[in-house]
Design a protein around this motif. Structure first.
Motif, PDB file in Angstrom:
ATOM      1  N   SER A   1      -4.438  -6.056   1.300  1.00 40.01           N
ATOM      2  CA  SER A   1      -3.506  -4.925   1.330  1.00 40.01           C
ATOM      3  C   SER A   1      -2.197  -5.325   0.669  1.00 40.01           C
ATOM      4  O   SER A   1      -1.947  -6.512   0.406  1.00 40.01           O
ATOM      5  CB  SER A   1      -3.256  -4.510   2.783  1.00 40.01           C
ATOM      6  N   PRO A   2      -1.300  -4.370   0.379  1.00 35.14           N
ATOM      7  CA  PRO A   2       0.052  -4.735  -0.072  1.00 35.14           C
ATOM      8  C   PRO A   2       0.693  -5.682   0.947  1.00 35.14           C
ATOM      9  O   PRO A   2       0.399  -5.587   2.149  1.00 35.14           O
ATOM     10  CB  PRO A   2       0.774  -3.390  -0.126  1.00 35.14           C
ATOM     11  N   PRO A   3       1.573  -6.605   0.492  1.00 34.37           N
ATOM     12  CA  PRO A   3       2.108  -7.655   1.378  1.00 34.37           C
ATOM     13  C   PRO A   3       2.629  -7.159   2.711  1.00 34.37           C
ATOM     14  O   PRO A   3       2.383  -7.770   3.753  1.00 34.37           O
ATOM     15  CB  PRO A   3       3.226  -8.284   0.537  1.00 34.37           C
ATOM     16  N   GLU A   4       3.354  -6.054   2.717  1.00 31.88           N
ATOM     17  CA  GLU A   4       3.989  -5.601   3.956  1.00 31.88           C
ATOM     18  C   GLU A   4       3.021  -4.920   4.914  1.00 31.88           C
ATOM     19  O   GLU A   4       3.383  -4.644   6.062  1.00 31.88           O
ATOM     20  CB  GLU A   4       5.151  -4.658   3.625  1.00 31.88           C
ATOM     21  N   GLU A   5       1.796  -4.662   4.465  1.00 33.40           N
ATOM     22  CA  GLU A   5       0.851  -3.926   5.318  1.00 33.40           C
ATOM     23  C   GLU A   5      -0.198  -4.826   5.951  1.00 33.40           C
ATOM     24  O   GLU A   5      -1.109  -4.329   6.617  1.00 33.40           O
ATOM     25  CB  GLU A   5       0.176  -2.827   4.497  1.00 33.40           C
ATOM     26  N   GLY A   6      -0.100  -6.129   5.730  1.00 35.63           N
ATOM     27  CA  GLY A   6      -1.110  -7.027   6.286  1.00 35.63           C
ATOM     28  C   GLY A   6      -0.548  -8.102   7.186  1.00 35.63           C
ATOM     29  O   GLY A   6      -1.123  -9.176   7.328  1.00 35.63           O
ATOM     30  N   ILE A   7       0.595  -7.812   7.817  1.00 34.45           N
ATOM     31  CA  ILE A   7       1.294  -8.807   8.634  1.00 34.45           C
ATOM     32  C   ILE A   7       1.168  -8.463  10.121  1.00 34.45           C
ATOM     33  O   ILE A   7       1.358  -7.310  10.512  1.00 34.45           O
ATOM     34  CB  ILE A   7       2.798  -8.851   8.264  1.00 34.45           C
ATOM     35  N   THR A   8       0.873  -9.483  10.923  1.00 33.74           N
ATOM     36  CA  THR A   8       0.767  -9.286  12.374  1.00 33.74           C
ATOM     37  C   THR A   8       1.602 -10.356  13.089  1.00 33.74           C
ATOM     38  O   THR A   8       1.687 -11.491  12.621  1.00 33.74           O
ATOM     39  CB  THR A   8      -0.698  -9.392  12.833  1.00 33.74           C
ATOM     40  N   ILE A   9       2.216  -9.965  14.197  1.00 31.82           N
ATOM     41  CA  ILE A   9       3.020 -10.899  15.013  1.00 31.82           C
ATOM     42  C   ILE A   9       2.165 -11.343  16.205  1.00 31.82           C
ATOM     43  O   ILE A   9       1.540 -10.507  16.879  1.00 31.82           O
ATOM     44  CB  ILE A   9       4.287 -10.205  15.544  1.00 31.82           C
ATOM     45  N   PHE A  10       2.164 -12.652  16.462  1.00 34.21           N
ATOM     46  CA  PHE A  10       1.400 -13.191  17.589  1.00 34.21           C
ATOM     47  C   PHE A  10       2.324 -13.945  18.544  1.00 34.21           C
ATOM     48  O   PHE A  10       3.180 -14.723  18.098  1.00 34.21           O
ATOM     49  CB  PHE A  10       0.317 -14.153  17.090  1.00 34.21           C
TER      50      PHE A  10
END
Length: 376
Positions: free
Chosen positions: A175-184
């Motif tokens: 996905s575009p960079p900003e749409e594939g980020i998750t916080i754990f």
């Protein structure tokens, strides 16, 4: 616009000033710089008892429900004292939990942060040292029991003492960079985590963190799968302004002490402050700090009002970083060569100004961010 602080904020400032002057003298600053752990639980407990950990946390989660400007007041005094503690790291994680955490996560973790029981840090930057989504390569892959994190994080503050990480990882590489980020939410003592101290000019306890097959339960996702970047971006705006507040405290200390020294130190039977060049140095420092403060306070006011502030945050960070660096360089000019040594207090601020320059965006990065906000 009125940038004057309220009576309550001035009380907070005096309380912070008095406590840090008593409990955190410069001799202790130097001791903690040499100490690989760099953490004093007794001082942390006193800070927690004064409600500082819960300053920005709503009352329903055990905090004080104060505003962002109150945090600026407190951080200015911490910057003035050259405080070494995980307060800043934990505070920006509080913002992230408030913005992106589920109600269950907020009720679980925010009261423990407010009481000082648990310490957090944000695990974001990688070898690219970028503060945007394209710089995140640490991978989190789905497993039957949750997620497995692999990757390398750099410049992580206070990892040597914290209980939990808020780790920003990529969960979708297509996905575009900003749409594939998750916080754990990651237990800092999880199997597979290796912490390596990094030497820095300011001895401000930064670390490299290696994630090697670190297991994280599905319930530890903060803010939804692939949906973490907007919350991280908002937190970075706040963190940049908060770092500016620390720099204001350091810059104010520099000018005040340079003025006192210029009145005391004599050359050719005259105070050096009577010479025009020294007066010009001090006048320029004072004026530049005043200008930068207004940018910082305006950005802080926007944050407190819940208004967009990406452009103003970047403007404040770019300007305050350069002003703090310039003031400490001038401070060394006024104090002379001893000002760069570890034995002299001026050296503490000189080194911190250079370290703070790159945190949460260098001046060039911030200017690029402003240009983007302008539509370029």
């Amino acid at each position: 616009m009125d940038f004057a602080f309220t009576e309550e904020q001035e009380i907070l400032r005096k309380m912070a000033h008095d406590l840090l002057a008593k409990e955190f003298p410069k001799t202790l600053v130097r001791e903690m710089e040499e100490d690989p752990i760099g953490f004093r639980p007794d001082i942390w407990k006193k800070m927690a008892e004064l409600g500082w950990m819960g300053l920005i946390i709503p009352e329903e989660y055990g905090g004080s429900s104060c505003g962002f400007v109150d945090l600026i007041v407190l951080l200015e005094e911490m910057g003035r004292a050259c405080l070494i503690s995980p307060f800043f790291s934990t505070a920006i994680c509080s913002f992230l939990l408030l913005d992106a955490g589920s109600e269950e996560q907020k009720r679980e973790w925010l009261p423990k942060i407010a009481s000082g029981e648990k310490i957090f840090t944000l695990v974001l930057t990688e070898p690219s040292a970028r503060y945007d989504a394209s710089g995140i390569y640490t991978k989190a892959t789905e497993d039957k029991d949750g997620y497995i994190i692999n990757g390398t994080k750099l410049f992580v503050h206070d990892a040597q003492v914290v209980d939990y990480f808020l780790c920003v990882a990529r969960t979708n590489f297509w996905s575009p960079p900003e749409e594939g980020i998750t916080i754990f939410l990651v237990d800092a003592k999880s199997q597979g985590i290796k912490t390596i101290p990094l030497p820095t000019i300011a001895d401000d306890k930064q670390n490299e963190i290696l994630f090697e097959g670190v297991m994280v339960p599905e319930g530890n996702v903060v803010g939804g799968l692939n949906a973490g970047w907007q919350a991280v971006k908002k937190t970075l705006d706040r963190a940049a302004v908060a770092k500016c507040a620390e720099m204001i405290g350091g810059a104010d200390w520099t000018v005040e002490n340079c003025v006192a020294y210029a009145k005391e130190r004599t050359q050719f039977d005259k105070p050096i402050g009577s010479f025009g060049i020294i007066q010009h140095y001090l006048a320029e420092m004072w004026a530049e700090i005043g200008h930068a403060k207004r940018l910082v306070y305006y950005a802080g006011w926007l944050i407190e009002q819940g208004l967009p502030c990406s452009k103003e945050s970047a403007m404040a960070k770019a300007r305050m970083s350069e002003v703090y660096r310039h003031c400490t360089r001038m401070g060394v000019q006024i104090f002379g060569g001893i000002g760069t040594t570890r034995e002299h207090d001026m050296g503490l601020y000189y080194r911190r100004a250079r370290q703070a320059l790159s945190l949460f965006g260098t001046p060039d990065f911030c200017r690029e961010k402003v240009a983007c906000e302008m539509g370029f």
